[in-house]
Design a protein around this motif. Structure first.
Motif, PDB file in Angstrom:
ATOM      1  N   CYS A 295       0.850  -1.208   0.000  1.00 39.46           N
ATOM      2  CA  CYS A 295       0.000   0.000   0.000  1.00 39.46           C
ATOM      3  C   CYS A 295       0.877   1.246   0.000  1.00 39.46           C
ATOM      4  CB  CYS A 295      -0.909  -0.007   1.226  1.00 39.46           C
ATOM      5  SG  CYS A 295      -1.819   1.520   1.502  1.00 39.46           S
ATOM      6  N   VAL A 296       0.579   2.186  -0.903  1.00 39.19           N
ATOM      7  CA  VAL A 296       1.377   3.417  -0.971  1.00 39.19           C
ATOM      8  C   VAL A 296       0.926   4.441   0.074  1.00 39.19           C
ATOM      9  CG1 VAL A 296       1.828   3.105  -3.443  1.00 39.19           C
ATOM     10  CG2 VAL A 296      -0.108   4.526  -2.720  1.00 39.19           C
ATOM     11  N   HIS A 297      -0.220   4.205   0.704  1.00 43.08           N
ATOM     12  CA  HIS A 297      -0.797   5.214   1.607  1.00 43.08           C
ATOM     13  C   HIS A 297      -0.288   5.113   3.032  1.00 43.08           C
ATOM     14  CE1 HIS A 297      -3.691   4.597  -1.709  1.00 43.08           C
ATOM     15  NE2 HIS A 297      -3.814   5.906  -1.627  1.00 43.08           N
TER      16      HIS A 297
ATOM     17  N   CYS B 231      -3.354   0.053  -5.022  1.00 42.57           N
ATOM     18  CA  CYS B 231      -2.530  -0.728  -4.089  1.00 42.57           C
ATOM     19  C   CYS B 231      -2.848  -2.220  -4.207  1.00 42.57           C
ATOM     20  CB  CYS B 231      -2.787  -0.270  -2.656  1.00 42.57           C
ATOM     21  SG  CYS B 231      -2.400   1.470  -2.408  1.00 42.57           S
TER      22      CYS B 231
ATOM     23  N   HIS C 112      -8.616   2.501  -2.370  1.00 50.88           N
ATOM     24  CA  HIS C 112      -7.255   2.264  -2.882  1.00 50.88           C
ATOM     25  C   HIS C 112      -7.045   0.923  -3.588  1.00 50.88           C
ATOM     26  CE1 HIS C 112      -5.413   0.495   1.119  1.00 50.88           C
ATOM     27  NE2 HIS C 112      -6.695   0.294   1.092  1.00 50.88           N
TER      28      HIS C 112
ATOM     29  N   TRP D 286      -2.756   6.602   7.312  1.00 50.96           N
ATOM     30  CA  TRP D 286      -3.839   6.921   6.363  1.00 50.96           C
ATOM     31  C   TRP D 286      -4.992   5.935   6.532  1.00 50.96           C
ATOM     32  CZ3 TRP D 286      -5.962   3.789   2.575  1.00 50.96           C
ATOM     33  CH2 TRP D 286      -6.862   4.408   1.683  1.00 50.96           C
TER      34      TRP D 286
HETATM   35 ZN   LIG Z   1      -3.151   2.048  -0.244  1.00 57.78          ZN
END
Ligand SMILES: [Zn+2]
Length: 287
Positions: free
Chosen positions: A42-44, A87, A83, A48
């Protein structure tokens, strides 16, 4: 309810706990950390995730009439849809969070607890408070802790052992015989502990992330009754101050072995008994 809360990140880190409240609804989440050098898909990130799910759940509790389990399932689904196109939500390390939800409607209190955050109800007439906490992760994790607990917290060997511990536990996440935590699958909500009590039978309710509950359940420096007393007399800030003081007195974890020297710490206290403490609403021009 009269609600007070405090939330403090572990020093030098961003806060992965989330707390929010209206006069009638409260959510507390503890995002499950992704250790340094560990993949999550996950990029968040975990903070987040906890903020997104927490604010979605508070909206669900104040707008809808569904059960807390239904609201949690809907919330998990809604955040996944924020997401899933960017993701890898099938990754075993995708962000997750413990959840406590508390709601007052028509004279009753509904609560929901998923994973290892702690809800404590001070029931009128009972000497001991009622403690609601899902111990499944602790139970699953205990056999894997020894290697980590034998090392000094803060050392690089301990950090490596902690990462291994977290990654090992992922194999037990959200499956039968393991432990359950909010992540991607809405069906996880059905594993939460839930209950309903009459609001006039409860004097106060306290909520803790495990970074705050450790004063009682890891350090044994207070009982739950004493923790309620600290919240009642001095407030959530003072409880977290006492947690930090204990942590600073044992930085290497030799007295109290633990995954992290400091953790994000969140505590909330809701006072119910007696008068109605709900926020008084004022209308413009009504004076
Ligand atoms: Zn994410």
């Amino acid at each position: 309810m009269r609600v007070t809360f405090a939330s403090e990140a572990a020093p030098g880190h961003s806060n992965e706990d989330f707390i929010a409240s209206t006069p009638d609804a409260l959510v507390l989440l503890d995002g499950a950390g992704t250790p340094v050098d560990s993949e999550s898909g996950c990029v968040h990130g975990v903070a987040w995730y906890a903020r997104s799910l927490g604010s979605t759940l508070l909206a669900g509790m104040t707008q809808g009439t569904g059960t807390l389990t239904e609201i949690l399932a809907e919330g998990i689904k809604a955040v996944a849809s924020l997401h899933d196109f960017i993701c890898d939500l099938d990754h075993p390390g995708s962000p997750s969070a413990t959840v406590i939800m508390l709601r007052r409607t028509a004279g009753v209190l509904d609560f929901l607890v998923l994973a290892d955050s702690v809800l404590v109800l001070d029931v009128i007439g009972e000497a001991e408070p009622m403690v609601v906490c899902d111990k499944r992760e602790t139970k699953v994790g205990t056999p894997y802790r020894a290697a980590m607990d034998a090392l000094d917290t803060g050392s690089s060997a301990h950090a490596t052992a902690h990462r291994r511990y977290v990654e090992t536990l992922r194999d037990h996440r959200n499956r039968d015989g393991g432990f359950w935590i909010a992540a991607v699958d809405p069906l996880t909500a059905e594993q939460a502990l839930t209950g309903t009590v009459r609001a006039d039978q409860v004097r106060a309710v306290a909520l803790f992330s495990d970074g705050a509950s450790r004063l009682v359940d890891r350090f044994h420096l207070a009982t739950w009754r004493q923790a309620l007393g600290i919240l009642d007399e001095s407030g959530p800030d003072e409880l977290i101050r006492q947690v930090r003081e204990a942590e600073h007195a044992d930085p290497a974890g030799s007295r109290w072995p633990r995954g992290k020297t400091h953790d994000d710490a969140t505590a909330a206290y809701c006072l119910l008994s007696g008068e109605d403490f709900s926020v008084r609403r004022s209308e413009p021009g009504a004076e």
